[in-house]
Structures are given as C-alpha cells and as structure tokens.
Design an enzyme around this catalytic site. Sequence first.
Site, short mmCIF file in Angstrom:
data_model
loop_
_atom_site.label_atom_id
_atom_site.label_comp_id
_atom_site.label_asym_id
_atom_site.label_seq_id
_atom_site.Cartn_x
_atom_site.Cartn_y
_atom_site.Cartn_z
N HIS A 37 1.55 7.43 3.84
CA HIS A 37 0.76 6.24 3.15
C HIS A 37 1.69 5.13 3.37
O HIS A 37 2.96 5.46 3.54
CB HIS A 37 0.09 6.55 2.00
CG HIS A 37 1.47 6.68 0.79
ND1 HIS A 37 1.90 7.95 0.49
CD2 HIS A 37 1.86 5.78 0.19
CE1 HIS A 37 3.01 7.83 -0.04
NE2 HIS A 37 2.89 6.54 -0.60
N HIS A 120 6.59 0.39 5.19
CA HIS A 120 7.04 1.61 5.99
C HIS A 120 6.16 2.58 5.25
O HIS A 120 5.45 2.68 4.40
CB HIS A 120 8.47 1.65 5.51
CG HIS A 120 8.79 2.13 4.10
ND1 HIS A 120 8.69 1.11 3.11
CD2 HIS A 120 8.87 3.36 3.54
CE1 HIS A 120 8.89 1.90 1.88
NE2 HIS A 120 8.91 3.12 1.94
#
Length: 194
Positions: A37, A120
Amino acid sequence: MPRLFTALEIPRDAALSLSLLRGGLPGARWIDVENYHLTLRFIGDVEGHVADEVANALDRVRRPSFDLTLSGVGAFGSKKPHSIYAGVIPSPELNALQGEIDRICTRVGAPSDQRKFVPHVTLARLRNGNDGEVARYLSARGNFAAMPFRVSRFVLMSSRDSVGGGPYIVEEAWPLGMVDTRSAGRPDALRMMR
C-alpha cells in the site's frame, strides 16, 4: 486498539511488478504482496470516537481520480538502512489528496505526523541492514518502473502490532472521481468546512 492510517491500495498488476523485487538482500523481511500500500497519512493508535470523527470527516473529500506510476527503489535510514521501498513518480494530484487528508486529520484531533510525506510502497524491513549489501541491491534494481495505474479510491486501514507489518484491513473506502465544479462559486456549508 487498532493502528489507523489512510492509504492507496496497490492493484494486482502493480503488486506483481513489485513482487519481482523480492529477494537478494540478506536479513530483509519482505512485505507480503497482499499488504502493499501507499500510506497517505499515519493516524496511529486512537480511541474509537477519534477514529469515527476521522472517518466522518474524510467523507468530505472530493478529488478526481488520477494515474500513478511506481518507479525506482530506495532505502530509508541513511546511516543505518531500516527499510527498502519502491518510489513514486511525482504527482500533483497525489500531493493534493494527501494534503487535504492531512489537514482533515489534524483538524479533528488526530495526532500530527511529523515526518515529511515521501510517497512510497514499503517492500521490506531490514534488521541490521548492511550498507554495502543495501547499495548493491538498490543499484541492481534502480531502473524499476511499473505500468501506471488508475487511483480511483483511498482507504482507511487498520493494523495490529505484528512483526513486519500487516495484516492490514480496509476499514472504510472513499471513491475518487469527477469533482462537481458547478458549485465552485457557491460558498455552501460543506465547502466552507474544508
């Protein structure tokens, strides 16, 4: 008490591309593919009433869907690497969404996140990361790029304390789509609350 955060889910094709980066780094604990995620805003361990306030306030987010591209790899922890991640090509839409969510969370009393937003996807956590091995890993995979994918919703996720993160559970989801611009000139109550 669950640990809460808002996030973007990583679709199957992009997750498959990320999974090809697994391996080749001694001591790395690789994140399970289904737990990939992109965290938008860490909220933390909060009481149920604060979680409800956050969820209710996030109902006000009205943003368009957008494309996102994962590209490059890096490590967090300059002196002592502690995690490996896949980066994201800069996106004004992503930054605007994250900024709005951050303001909403702060406004309803969620603890502030002091870290700067660096979009990220965490791939691995490192225990006793060796600088040389991490540098070799990163240089061998530095040209990583996945196909762009459409971001059509953001989610509120929870996790329990565990080794390596996860499992993560989607508690609530909000769609991203067309923004109604007809009321752009009208200061209605909903818009005034933002």
